[in-house]
Design an enzyme around this catalytic site. Structure first.
Site, PDB file in Angstrom:
ATOM      1  N   SER A  90       3.905 -89.943  10.681  1.00 49.88           N
ATOM      2  CA  SER A  90       3.841 -88.819  11.617  1.00 49.88           C
ATOM      3  C   SER A  90       2.673 -88.967  12.582  1.00 49.88           C
ATOM      4  CB  SER A  90       3.702 -87.499  10.864  1.00 49.88           C
ATOM      5  OG  SER A  90       4.790 -87.289  10.013  1.00 49.88           O
TER       6      SER A  90
HETATM    7  N1  SAH Z   1       4.783 -87.542   5.603  1.00 49.56           N
HETATM    8  C1  SAH Z   1       4.870 -88.817   6.304  1.00 49.56           C
HETATM    9  C2  SAH Z   1       6.018 -88.859   7.270  1.00 49.56           C
HETATM   10  C3  SAH Z   1       7.277 -89.017   6.590  1.00 49.56           C
HETATM   11  S1  SAH Z   1       8.684 -89.230   7.620  1.00 49.56           S
HETATM   12  C4  SAH Z   1       3.585 -89.121   7.022  1.00 49.56           C
HETATM   13  O1  SAH Z   1       2.578 -88.588   6.681  1.00 49.56           O
HETATM   14  O2  SAH Z   1       3.564 -89.943   7.921  1.00 49.56           O
HETATM   15  C5  SAH Z   1       9.815 -88.272   6.649  1.00 49.56           C
HETATM   16  C6  SAH Z   1      10.137 -88.799   5.285  1.00 49.56           C
HETATM   17  O3  SAH Z   1      11.078 -87.899   4.703  1.00 49.56           O
HETATM   18  C7  SAH Z   1      10.831 -90.176   5.288  1.00 49.56           C
HETATM   19  O4  SAH Z   1      10.094 -91.057   4.499  1.00 49.56           O
HETATM   20  C8  SAH Z   1      12.203 -89.882   4.690  1.00 49.56           C
HETATM   21  O5  SAH Z   1      12.695 -90.926   3.876  1.00 49.56           O
HETATM   22  C9  SAH Z   1      11.934 -88.644   3.871  1.00 49.56           C
HETATM   23  N2  SAH Z   1      13.120 -87.846   3.557  1.00 49.56           N
HETATM   24  C10 SAH Z   1      14.167 -87.555   4.339  1.00 49.56           C
HETATM   25  N3  SAH Z   1      15.065 -86.790   3.676  1.00 49.56           N
HETATM   26  C11 SAH Z   1      14.546 -86.580   2.434  1.00 49.56           C
HETATM   27  C12 SAH Z   1      14.993 -85.883   1.266  1.00 49.56           C
HETATM   28  N4  SAH Z   1      16.149 -85.240   1.243  1.00 49.56           N
HETATM   29  N5  SAH Z   1      14.203 -85.884   0.178  1.00 49.56           N
HETATM   30  C13 SAH Z   1      13.017 -86.548   0.176  1.00 49.56           C
HETATM   31  N6  SAH Z   1      12.536 -87.227   1.234  1.00 49.56           N
HETATM   32  C14 SAH Z   1      13.291 -87.245   2.353  1.00 49.56           C
END
Ligand code: SAH
Length: 221
Positions: free
Chosen positions: A70
């Site tokens: 992010s």
């Molecule tokens: N928090 C991270 C950004 C993550 S991007 C940071 O600090 O940079 C969003 C994440 O959500 C991805 O890794 C994706 O695989 C996950 N995701 C999407 N749908 C999901 C679900 N149903 N359950 C768990 N994780 C999920």
């Protein structure tokens, strides 16, 4: 420790990080706890080495599997929104990804539960957080749409991937006074929302337009 990814090579210099913190302040981030975390978490550690020179730019970057780390401004804004009405003790994060948001939160919150649907990303996040000696995080490879019922209720639930609508199962896992913060809506039309569980029901506030990867269903290796 020469050559270590944790050591002070140029791109991780204090000056580069300070520039990022300045930018976030200009964008309206005021909470010093949040700014201190952005200053001290080595964001380059959560990314592929090929992209590490860009780690302190205020932008989202790819982490593989079609996912992104992010944008720092968004991580800061979500963390600020989550701390705004008193520090939550126990939080559930949906979408661990590389673990950067988790690391920003870790020393500010007593107990963190985090769920990721892509096993490889979860494994990598676990290693990065261990390297930073962060020990108050409980990890789970699961579909975050369902939450983590066994550990509910939570003071706060944070989604880092966007559902079209917030799953009722997640709202049900909020304690009284608890807050859920999530980007909601289809790609290109998402809004950051904060839901608060009150005696009378759920209160909803809009915190501005955002752009996140979608919340998906099911698991992936
Ligand atoms: N928090 C991270 C950004 C993550 S991007 C940071 O600090 O940079 C969003 C994440 O959500 C991805 O890794 C994706 O695989 C996950 N995701 C999407 N749908 C999901 C679900 N149903 N359950 C768990 N994780 C999920």
């Amino acid at each position: 420790m020469e050559g270590s990814r944790l050591s002070g090579i140029g791109m991780t210099s204090a000056r580069t990080r300070e520039r990022l913190v300045q930018r976030l302040m200009e964008q309206g981030i005021l909470d010093s706890r949040v700014l201190d975390r952005i200053r001290s978490v080595p964001r380059h550690l959560f990314m592929d080495e090929a992209l590490a020179t860009r780690a302190y730019e205020d932008t989202a970057l790819p982490i593989g599997f079609g996912q992104t780390i992010s944008q720092p401004l968004i991580v800061a804004r979500m963390t600020e929104a989550l701390l705004a009405a008193g520090t939550p003790k126990k939080i559930l994060e949906i979408g661990t990804g590389c673990g950067y948001q988790t690391a920003v939160l870790a020393p500010l919150i007593e107990e963190i539960y985090t769920i990721e649907r892509i096993a490889s990303l979860l494994g990598r996040a676990r290693r990065s957080l261990r390297e930073l000696k962060i020990r108050n995080v409980n990890f789970r490879h699961a579909d975050g749409n369902l939450g983590w019922v066994a550990r509910a209720p939570y003071d706060c639930i944070l989604l880092t991937a966007a559902p079209h609508d917030v799953p009722q199962a997640l709202l049900d896992q909020l304690g009284l006074g608890g807050r859920l913060i999530a980007p909601v809506g289809p790609e290109g039309h998402q809004e950051l929302l904060r839901f608060t569980r009150e005696e009378a029901g759920i209160r909803r506030e809009a915190l501005g337009a955002v752009s996140f990867v979608p919340l998906l269903s099911g698991l992936q290796r």
